[in-house]
Structures are given as C-alpha cells and as structure tokens.
Design a protein around this motif. Structure first.
Motif, PDB file in Angstrom:
ATOM      1  N   ILE A   1      32.890  25.585 -16.071  1.00  0.00           N
ATOM      2  CA  ILE A   1      34.044  24.818 -16.545  1.00  0.00           C
ATOM      3  C   ILE A   1      34.558  25.379 -17.860  1.00  0.00           C
ATOM      4  O   ILE A   1      35.773  25.460 -18.094  1.00  0.00           O
ATOM      5  N   TYR A   2      33.643  25.792 -18.727  1.00  0.00           N
ATOM      6  CA  TYR A   2      34.078  26.419 -19.978  1.00  0.00           C
ATOM      7  C   TYR A   2      34.794  27.744 -19.708  1.00  0.00           C
ATOM      8  O   TYR A   2      35.758  28.090 -20.396  1.00  0.00           O
ATOM      9  N   GLY A   3      34.313  28.499 -18.731  1.00  0.00           N
ATOM     10  CA  GLY A   3      34.926  29.793 -18.430  1.00  0.00           C
ATOM     11  C   GLY A   3      36.223  29.676 -17.658  1.00  0.00           C
ATOM     12  O   GLY A   3      37.161  30.445 -17.880  1.00  0.00           O
ATOM     13  N   PHE A   4      36.300  28.708 -16.721  1.00  0.00           N
ATOM     14  CA  PHE A   4      37.491  28.534 -15.878  1.00  0.00           C
ATOM     15  C   PHE A   4      37.838  27.044 -15.820  1.00  0.00           C
ATOM     16  O   PHE A   4      37.649  26.391 -14.795  1.00  0.00           O
ATOM     17  N   PRO A   5      38.332  26.475 -16.895  1.00  0.00           N
ATOM     18  CA  PRO A   5      38.593  25.024 -16.920  1.00  0.00           C
ATOM     19  C   PRO A   5      39.673  24.597 -15.957  1.00  0.00           C
ATOM     20  O   PRO A   5      39.593  23.512 -15.366  1.00  0.00           O
ATOM     21  N   VAL A   6      40.703  25.430 -15.775  1.00  0.00           N
ATOM     22  CA  VAL A   6      41.799  25.012 -14.915  1.00  0.00           C
ATOM     23  C   VAL A   6      41.362  24.928 -13.462  1.00  0.00           C
ATOM     24  O   VAL A   6      41.928  24.158 -12.678  1.00  0.00           O
ATOM     25  N   ILE A   7      40.335  25.683 -13.071  1.00  0.00           N
ATOM     26  CA  ILE A   7      39.859  25.625 -11.691  1.00  0.00           C
ATOM     27  C   ILE A   7      39.248  24.268 -11.391  1.00  0.00           C
ATOM     28  O   ILE A   7      39.391  23.738 -10.282  1.00  0.00           O
ATOM     29  N   ALA A   8      38.551  23.682 -12.362  1.00  0.00           N
ATOM     30  CA  ALA A   8      37.996  22.340 -12.155  1.00  0.00           C
ATOM     31  C   ALA A   8      39.111  21.340 -11.868  1.00  0.00           C
ATOM     32  O   ALA A   8      38.976  20.474 -10.995  1.00  0.00           O
ATOM     33  N   MET A   9      40.243  21.465 -12.580  1.00  0.00           N
ATOM     34  CA  MET A   9      41.380  20.581 -12.316  1.00  0.00           C
ATOM     35  C   MET A   9      41.961  20.843 -10.929  1.00  0.00           C
ATOM     36  O   MET A   9      42.346  19.913 -10.221  1.00  0.00           O
ATOM     37  N   PHE A  10      42.017  22.107 -10.529  1.00  0.00           N
ATOM     38  CA  PHE A  10      42.526  22.441  -9.200  1.00  0.00           C
ATOM     39  C   PHE A  10      41.680  21.798  -8.112  1.00  0.00           C
ATOM     40  O   PHE A  10      42.209  21.212  -7.161  1.00  0.00           O
ATOM     41  N   TYR A  11      40.363  21.909  -8.237  1.00  0.00           N
ATOM     42  CA  TYR A  11      39.480  21.354  -7.208  1.00  0.00           C
ATOM     43  C   TYR A  11      39.607  19.834  -7.140  1.00  0.00           C
ATOM     44  O   TYR A  11      39.613  19.239  -6.057  1.00  0.00           O
ATOM     45  N   LEU A  12      39.693  19.187  -8.288  1.00  0.00           N
ATOM     46  CA  LEU A  12      39.814  17.734  -8.296  1.00  0.00           C
ATOM     47  C   LEU A  12      41.150  17.285  -7.730  1.00  0.00           C
ATOM     48  O   LEU A  12      41.230  16.310  -6.976  1.00  0.00           O
ATOM     49  N   GLN A  13      42.218  17.983  -8.083  1.00  0.00           N
ATOM     50  CA  GLN A  13      43.527  17.633  -7.538  1.00  0.00           C
ATOM     51  C   GLN A  13      43.616  17.941  -6.054  1.00  0.00           C
ATOM     52  O   GLN A  13      44.273  17.218  -5.310  1.00  0.00           O
TER      53      GLN A  13
END
Length: 362
Positions: free
Chosen positions: A293-305
């Motif tokens: 999440i620290y390295g790719f924070p926007v991906i966590a948002m993508f997966y949740l959305q």
C-alpha cells in the motif's frame, strides 16, 4: 497431493528455487486432466487402469498441449530449426516454407485493408497460416463467437506443436523460443490467449502451467506474463509456489516493483498463514500488505472501488491515495489490462485490506 508435497524430492526442488519456479507439470498442462479432476470423468469414460502387467518398453509421453485439431485442416509449411546452444539453453526458431511466405505476404496486403474488406474465413485455403488464423480468432472474439474462436486458437497451437524440432520439449526449462523472431510470435500469442481461455473454464492450474511455458521459452517476458501469472496461481491455490516464485523473481527481475506482485505476495502469504494457523506468517503478510500500500497506494483504491466496497470512502482523503498526472496514463493502462482477471482473486484481499486498515498511520 499432500504426500507428494511432503516428499524428499519436493523438498529438494523447493531448495532449488530455479527448478521449483520454472518446472512444468505435464499432467496439468492438459486441460482434460484438470477438468477430470474438478468434475470427475464423463459418463461412459474409461480411465486407464494398471492391470499389473509390466510393459517391456518404456513409454515416452508426448508433450502436447492440445491433443486434437478440432477438424480444421492442417496448413503445412511450418518447421523448426535449432539455432544455437548457449549456456542458458538451446535456442530454436520456427521456419516458413516458400509457399507459406507467399501466403503470409498476401495476408499482410489484405490485412492492411481489413476495415474495408474484412473477408477472412477459417476454411479459406488462401489464408491457411497461423497469423491469419489469429486475426480470424480475434474478430470472432469481438463478435462474441467464443467457441469457434477458441477452437481456432487450439488449432494454431496444435499445428505449431506438430512442427516442432525433435529435441524441442516444452517441459525442458532449457529450451528457448525467442519472441523477437517473427516466425515464433504466433506461438507465443496463441499460448497466452489459450491461457485466458482455459482460465475462463475454471482450469486455472492449466493456465498457470501455460504461463510457466511462456516464461521459460523467452525469459525476457515480451508479453508481460508476469502481470497475470500471479492471478492464475492464486486462482489455482498454488500459494506456496507463488511465494517462492515472487521471492525468486524479486532477486532476478525486481518483482517488488510490480504492483500485482506486491499485493499477490501479501495475499498468498496470508493464505498460507491461515492454512498453517501461523501467527508469524500473519504478521509477515500484514507487513507485506503495508509495504504494497505504501508502494502503490492508488492500487488499493482501485481494488476497493472495483469491488464496490463502501470501505473505500473510509480511507484518508489524502493526495497520497490518488493518481499523479505524470503516471496516470501508464498506470491506468496497466491496471485496465489486469483488472478483469484480478477482480475475483482480490475480493479476498479486500477483506485483508480492511482488516489491517486500522494499523496504518498516515
């Protein structure tokens, strides 16, 4: 399977990461075997039985990915030559006959006008070569005629594997078939499409083995198989293999710089911790997820959305979690390629993310 995984031979292979990661399982590379394992034998199907008789001859198994040609005539004009023997393997290359080259040239002339005259037919002898059949399959996939398109892809693999060199073996990790040669590209592309096809049939282990074959044939990974092989491994529940593969690829190719590998490493570690009820592995999985999440924070948002999860709105509304203009296009293109196959695998990661969300300090 448990007895096999705990055998001394298996332990030796795990200690040798190169052999363990790249080894091909010929039994699972046949989609019929995995379907038989999942659904059982068909009605009236006779399974091979050992009646106690010992054969005088040693049977050499045929390393065929596709067993039948689906009724499509053979094109001919294909052969394979050995290019060179190097320290990292034996290099091969497909060869085209004169007639095949003429047919390919005519196909290129027609394909340049495909938007005005897209008359390709799988039964037209003028276009009986692999590149034209790939074009036909793509057009059929676009029209949602997936069954016919799948049969064409399988026919391409069958015809090309029927023309291989006698010393070429897909299970041999030292055999190389480089993508940079135009003659080899049809085989690589057909194998990747076939991996998606069998994965849609719930044969994820077969798709994983196909990806292993592609990574062995050309270790430079020209088709970016590394972006999908982790999802096939998670769907096939090969968590131990995935953890060892990521750790090996992290040393060889910096796999930690890929967002899918970072999140898949955490998810696979989490599944192993749940299976073994190991608190130390749970802490390690949490740390891996934190780093992802620290390295790719926007991906966590993508997966949740993508999962339409209401927890996505509970994350901090900080620019840290959103795209920057300089990487927006590149990241979205990469993510859009992988999002469909990652969706269902990362629904489990969704629970994992929301479980440890409270441990992060921003």
């Amino acid at each position: 399977m448990d007895a096999i995984s705990s055998s001394p031979l298996h332990n030796r292979e795990v200690n040798d990461p190169v052999k363990y990661v790249h080894k091909i399982n010929l039994w699972f590379i046949n989609v019929k075997n995995e379907l038989r394992k999942i659904c059982g034998p068909r009605v009236g199907e006779e399974l091979p039985r050992n009646r106690g008789r010992v054969s005088q001859f040693r049977r050499i198994p045929r390393e065929l990915i596709i067993q039948t040609n689906n009724g499509i005539p053979m094109s001919g004009g294909l052969s394979m030559i050995r290019l060179a023997n190097k320290n990292d393997g034996v290099y091969f290359k497909f060869n085209h006959s004169k007639n095949y080259q003429i047919a390919h040239l005519s196909f290129l002339l027609v394909s340049d006008h495909r938007f005005t005259n897209p008359q390709f037919s799988p039964h037209d002898n003028t276009y009986k070569h692999m590149e034209a059949m790939l074009e036909i399959a793509d057009s059929l996939f676009f029209k949602n005629e997936c069954l016919i398109a799948s049969n064409i892809i399988e026919s391409i693999i069958y015809q090309m594997q029927s023309a291989v060199h006698p010393h070429f073996r897909i299970s041999d990790t030292m055999c190389r078939l480089e993508y940079r040669y135009i003659e080899n590209r049809a085989f690589h592309i057909a194998l990747l499409k076939y991996a998606y096809i069998v994965s849609n049939r719930a044969c994820h282990r077969t798709a994983l083995e196909i990806c292993k074959v592609l990574m062995n044939l050309d270790q430079s990974d020209p088709l970016a198989v590394a972006f999908v092989i982790d999802t096939f491994a998670i769907r096939a529940r090969e968590y131990e293999w995935l953890v060892n593969a990521i750790e090996y690829l992290n040393k060889e190719k910096s796999a930690s710089s890929m967002f899918n590998m970072a999140y898949s490493h955490a998810l696979a570690k989490y599944h192993l911790a749940i299976r073994d009820n190991n608190e130390r592995d749970k802490c390690a999985a949490t740390e891996l997820l934190r780093n992802a999440i620290y390295g790719f924070p926007v991906i966590a948002m993508f997966y949740l959305q993508l999962a339409s999860c209401r927890e996505a709105v509970n994350f901090p509304t900080d620019p840290f979690f959103y795209l920057h203009s300089h990487c927006e296009i590149r990241l979205e293109l990469t993510y859009n390629r992988c999002c469909k196959i990652h969706k269902y695998s990362f629904l489990e990661l969704l629970f994992f993310v929301t479980t440890v969300k409270g441990e992060f300090v921003f």
